[in-house]
Design a protein around this motif. Structure first.
Motif, PDB file in Angstrom:
ATOM      1  N   TRP A  94      53.888-106.384  67.207  1.00  0.00           N
ATOM      2  CA  TRP A  94      52.429-106.422  67.261  1.00  0.00           C
ATOM      3  C   TRP A  94      51.809-106.288  65.877  1.00  0.00           C
ATOM      4  O   TRP A  94      50.798-106.934  65.587  1.00  0.00           O
ATOM      5  CB  TRP A  94      51.890-105.353  68.213  1.00  0.00           C
ATOM      6  N   ARG A  97      51.977-109.719  64.380  1.00  0.00           N
ATOM      7  CA  ARG A  97      51.008-110.628  65.001  1.00  0.00           C
ATOM      8  C   ARG A  97      49.594-110.335  64.504  1.00  0.00           C
ATOM      9  O   ARG A  97      48.820-111.253  64.242  1.00  0.00           O
ATOM     10  CB  ARG A  97      51.055-110.510  66.529  1.00  0.00           C
ATOM     11  N   LEU A  98      49.259-109.053  64.406  1.00  0.00           N
ATOM     12  CA  LEU A  98      47.927-108.682  63.926  1.00  0.00           C
ATOM     13  C   LEU A  98      47.747-109.040  62.454  1.00  0.00           C
ATOM     14  O   LEU A  98      46.654-109.436  62.030  1.00  0.00           O
ATOM     15  CB  LEU A  98      47.661-107.202  64.174  1.00  0.00           C
ATOM     16  N   ASP A  99      48.832-108.935  61.652  1.00  0.00           N
ATOM     17  CA  ASP A  99      48.753-109.339  60.247  1.00  0.00           C
ATOM     18  C   ASP A  99      48.485-110.835  60.127  1.00  0.00           C
ATOM     19  O   ASP A  99      47.681-111.269  59.295  1.00  0.00           O
ATOM     20  CB  ASP A  99      50.045-108.976  59.511  1.00  0.00           C
ATOM     21  N   VAL A 100      49.134-111.639  60.963  1.00  0.00           N
ATOM     22  CA  VAL A 100      48.900-113.090  60.971  1.00  0.00           C
ATOM     23  C   VAL A 100      47.450-113.380  61.346  1.00  0.00           C
ATOM     24  O   VAL A 100      46.777-114.203  60.707  1.00  0.00           O
ATOM     25  CB  VAL A 100      49.887-113.808  61.930  1.00  0.00           C
ATOM     26  N   LEU A 101      46.949-112.703  62.377  1.00  0.00           N
ATOM     27  CA  LEU A 101      45.561-112.890  62.798  1.00  0.00           C
ATOM     28  C   LEU A 101      44.599-112.537  61.669  1.00  0.00           C
ATOM     29  O   LEU A 101      43.637-113.262  61.400  1.00  0.00           O
ATOM     30  CB  LEU A 101      45.258-112.049  64.046  1.00  0.00           C
ATOM     31  N   GLU A 102      44.862-111.431  60.991  1.00  0.00           N
ATOM     32  CA  GLU A 102      43.989-111.028  59.882  1.00  0.00           C
ATOM     33  C   GLU A 102      43.976-112.090  58.786  1.00  0.00           C
ATOM     34  O   GLU A 102      42.913-112.445  58.270  1.00  0.00           O
ATOM     35  CB  GLU A 102      44.447-109.682  59.308  1.00  0.00           C
ATOM     36  N   ARG A 103      45.153-112.628  58.443  1.00  0.00           N
ATOM     37  CA  ARG A 103      45.211-113.672  57.411  1.00  0.00           C
ATOM     38  C   ARG A 103      44.424-114.916  57.841  1.00  0.00           C
ATOM     39  O   ARG A 103      43.703-115.516  57.042  1.00  0.00           O
ATOM     40  CB  ARG A 103      46.667-114.034  57.100  1.00  0.00           C
ATOM     41  N   LEU A 104      44.554-115.302  59.105  1.00  0.00           N
ATOM     42  CA  LEU A 104      43.822-116.463  59.612  1.00  0.00           C
ATOM     43  C   LEU A 104      42.313-116.237  59.555  1.00  0.00           C
ATOM     44  O   LEU A 104      41.559-117.133  59.151  1.00  0.00           O
ATOM     45  CB  LEU A 104      44.251-116.790  61.036  1.00  0.00           C
ATOM     46  N   LEU A 105      41.885-115.055  59.951  1.00  0.00           N
ATOM     47  CA  LEU A 105      40.456-114.763  59.928  1.00  0.00           C
ATOM     48  C   LEU A 105      39.915-114.715  58.505  1.00  0.00           C
ATOM     49  O   LEU A 105      38.807-115.190  58.239  1.00  0.00           O
ATOM     50  CB  LEU A 105      40.171-113.457  60.663  1.00  0.00           C
ATOM     51  N   ARG A 106      40.686-114.141  57.591  1.00  0.00           N
ATOM     52  CA  ARG A 106      40.245-114.099  56.188  1.00  0.00           C
ATOM     53  C   ARG A 106      40.174-115.515  55.599  1.00  0.00           C
ATOM     54  O   ARG A 106      39.249-115.837  54.850  1.00  0.00           O
ATOM     55  CB  ARG A 106      41.168-113.209  55.358  1.00  0.00           C
ATOM     56  N   GLU A 108      39.643-118.247  57.291  1.00  0.00           N
ATOM     57  CA  GLU A 108      38.484-118.892  57.912  1.00  0.00           C
ATOM     58  C   GLU A 108      37.192-118.427  57.250  1.00  0.00           C
ATOM     59  O   GLU A 108      36.300-119.233  56.978  1.00  0.00           O
ATOM     60  CB  GLU A 108      38.463-118.571  59.407  1.00  0.00           C
TER      61      GLU A 108
END
Length: 120
Positions: A94, A97-106, A108
């Motif tokens: 998890w 997964r959250l690190d990947v999400l953070e990178r994607l949001l940053r 974006e």
């Protein structure tokens, strides 16, 4: 009915899967309680409370001591450690997964900066 020959983790998670039993365990964090004291907050008979307590005992989450006519229960945190250890194996998953999400949001946010003057 729970098969008592199951893996100990199965018994622990079965016991923790019920809100009444989780609340009983929470009450035992502050110290030992009688079966009657554990049953008191619930609208159930002592027999029903005893069934919940037996499930907690079978999982090793509580120990019961009989003093005369009083059955005293106390928390045994050891099995909770086993459950925590099992769950912690998924923490890495998890976190990744959250690190990947953070990178994607940053990324974006960097690609589509907000116009702060417009209040958007």
């Amino acid at each position: 009915m729970v098969d008592l020959s199951q893996n100990p983790l199965d018994l622990i998670f079965h016991a923790l899967g019920d809100e009444t039993r989780r609340r009983m365990l929470a009450a035992l964090v502050d110290g030992e309680r009688s079966v009657g004291e554990l049953a008191e907050p619930f609208t159930m008979s002592l027999a029903a409370a005893s069934k919940h307590i037996k499930v907690l005992e079978a999982a090793g989450l509580i120990k019961r001591e009989v003093k005369g006519r009083t059955h005293l229960c106390r928390l045994d945190p050891g099995p909770l450690g086993s459950a925590h250890q099992w769950l912690s194996a998924y923490e890495h998953f998890w976190t990744g997964r959250l690190d990947v999400l953070e990178r994607l949001l940053r990324a974006e946010d960097a690609a589509f900066p907000r116009n702060r003057q417009d209040g958007e």
